[in-house]
Design a protein around this motif. Structure first.
Motif, short mmCIF file in Angstrom:
data_model
loop_
_atom_site.label_atom_id
_atom_site.label_comp_id
_atom_site.label_asym_id
_atom_site.label_seq_id
_atom_site.Cartn_x
_atom_site.Cartn_y
_atom_site.Cartn_z
N HIS A 37 0.83 -1.20 0.00
CA HIS A 37 0.00 0.00 0.00
C HIS A 37 0.87 1.25 0.00
O HIS A 37 1.90 1.31 0.68
N GLY A 38 0.43 2.24 -0.78
CA GLY A 38 1.14 3.52 -0.79
C GLY A 38 2.22 3.62 -1.84
O GLY A 38 2.95 4.60 -1.90
N THR A 39 2.34 2.60 -2.72
CA THR A 39 3.40 2.63 -3.73
C THR A 39 2.85 2.84 -5.14
O THR A 39 3.60 2.83 -6.10
N GLY A 40 1.53 3.00 -5.27
CA GLY A 40 0.97 3.21 -6.60
C GLY A 40 0.90 1.95 -7.43
O GLY A 40 0.82 2.01 -8.66
N ALA A 41 0.94 0.79 -6.77
CA ALA A 41 0.91 -0.48 -7.51
C ALA A 41 -0.47 -0.79 -8.06
O ALA A 41 -0.61 -1.57 -9.00
N ILE A 42 -1.51 -0.21 -7.46
CA ILE A 42 -2.87 -0.44 -7.94
C ILE A 42 -3.49 0.91 -8.28
O ILE A 42 -2.91 1.95 -7.95
N VAL A 43 -4.63 0.91 -8.95
CA VAL A 43 -5.21 2.19 -9.38
C VAL A 43 -5.48 3.07 -8.16
O VAL A 43 -5.88 2.57 -7.11
N PRO A 44 -5.24 4.39 -8.27
CA PRO A 44 -5.31 5.28 -7.11
C PRO A 44 -6.63 5.21 -6.36
O PRO A 44 -6.66 5.22 -5.13
N GLY A 45 -7.74 5.13 -7.09
CA GLY A 45 -9.04 5.12 -6.43
C GLY A 45 -9.26 3.89 -5.57
O GLY A 45 -9.93 3.96 -4.53
N LEU A 46 -8.69 2.75 -5.99
CA LEU A 46 -8.83 1.54 -5.19
C LEU A 46 -7.96 1.66 -3.94
O LEU A 46 -8.39 1.32 -2.83
N GLU A 47 -6.76 2.19 -4.11
CA GLU A 47 -5.86 2.37 -2.97
C GLU A 47 -6.51 3.30 -1.92
O GLU A 47 -6.50 3.02 -0.72
N GLU A 48 -7.10 4.39 -2.40
CA GLU A 48 -7.76 5.34 -1.48
C GLU A 48 -8.91 4.67 -0.75
O GLU A 48 -9.12 4.90 0.44
#
Length: 175
Positions: A37-48
């Motif tokens: 988490h926090g590395t931009g590995a997944i789409v931003p909206g899912l991470e948020e």
């Protein structure tokens, strides 16, 4: 450390659908997803949407295009003579071509053929699509110092540098 925050390693089960309910991808097909988490590995909206969540939670996250793969850009659609793409003329809709551009390597898909011209679209296939994720948080753990240094998970379900196993989930491939 049992909630999702920067530098936690998260394992998810997920189903990704478009707004019409068509399944685009799911962990049933591609295996559970492990990412940092926090590395931009997944789409931003899912991470948020996952920030602060805990192991065992199940949630639905709708991600608008601007927090996913962006909007469809008409400038990234080109029409080229089929003979340029393939001198033998064996071009079909759905074929993909790689080309160099100022953005690096671009993959364009043939979306239509009109006479001797082929229409190529270099937008991401999910550009302009609102993504609907149903996720279950299977595990949350603190990343190790080495994982933080490398920016991605190692070991089981992560990316292992020592062996040639086919473990590349969680290496920036979340769709």
């Amino acid at each position: 450390m049992n909630q999702i925050e920067k530098n936690t390693v998260v394992t998810l089960r997920y189903v990704l659908q478009d707004p019409d309910g068509q399944v685009i991808d799911s962990s049933a097909e591609s295996g559970s997803l492990t990412y940092m988490h926090g590395t931009g590995a997944i789409v931003p909206g899912l991470e948020e949407g996952l920030e602060g969540r805990r192991k065992g939670e199940q949630l639905h996250i709708a991600v608008p295009p601007e927090r996913a793969y962006g909007f469809h850009d008409p400038d990234r659609v080109d029409t080229l003579p089929i003979s340029v793409l393939d001198p033998s003329g064996a071009i079909e809709v759905g074929m993909m071509f790689e080309s160099e551009s100022e953005h690096g390597i671009v993959v364009a898909t043939v979306t239509a053929i009109e006479g001797d011209q082929a229409k190529l679209d270099a937008n991401h296939p999910l550009a302009g699509v609102e993504l609907h994720f149903d996720v279950e948080v299977l595990d949350v753990r603190a990343a190790t110092p080495e994982e933080i240094e490398h920016g991605h998970p190692h070991g089981e379900g992560g990316h292992d540098h020592d062996h040639d196993h086919d473990h590349d989930h969680g290496h920036g491939h979340a769709h």
